[in-house]
Design a protein around this motif. Structure first.
Motif: not given
Length: 88
Positions: A31-52
């Motif tokens: 799951a790749v989440i884009q928002s106006d947070r994190y200085y233009g970076k994206q939050l990447v969640l690996d659903i299989q391994s529960n890591r992000f």
């Protein structure tokens, strides 16, 4: 119970992309989440391994970052890194 002290409590609009692909040795369900947070970076969640991780182009260029963040060997990390370079 004492009053809860919030550091922040915001609701923001996000754009979420769910993507699954098969590498040579491993399946990635992200799951790749884009928002106006994190200085233009994206939050990447690996659903299989529960890591992000919060990832930008600079993080992808950092040696060992993807390996550490997602607990991957070098070969699998390179496949994930290649995909993320396409979308970051």
């Amino acid at each position: 119970m004492s009053e809860r002290f919030f550091l922040y409590d915001d609701t923001v609009e996000t754009k979420t992309r769910f993507v699954s692909f098969m590498g040579d040795n491993q399946r990635f369900d992200l799951a790749v989440i884009q928002s106006d947070r994190y200085y233009g970076k994206q939050l990447v969640l690996d659903i299989q391994s529960n890591r992000f991780a919060i990832i930008g182009e600079d993080d992808l260029k950092e040696p060992g970052y993807i390996e550490h963040a997602f607990n991957l060997n070098e070969e699998n990390a390179e496949e994930l890194r290649d995909f993320l370079f396409e979308i970051v």
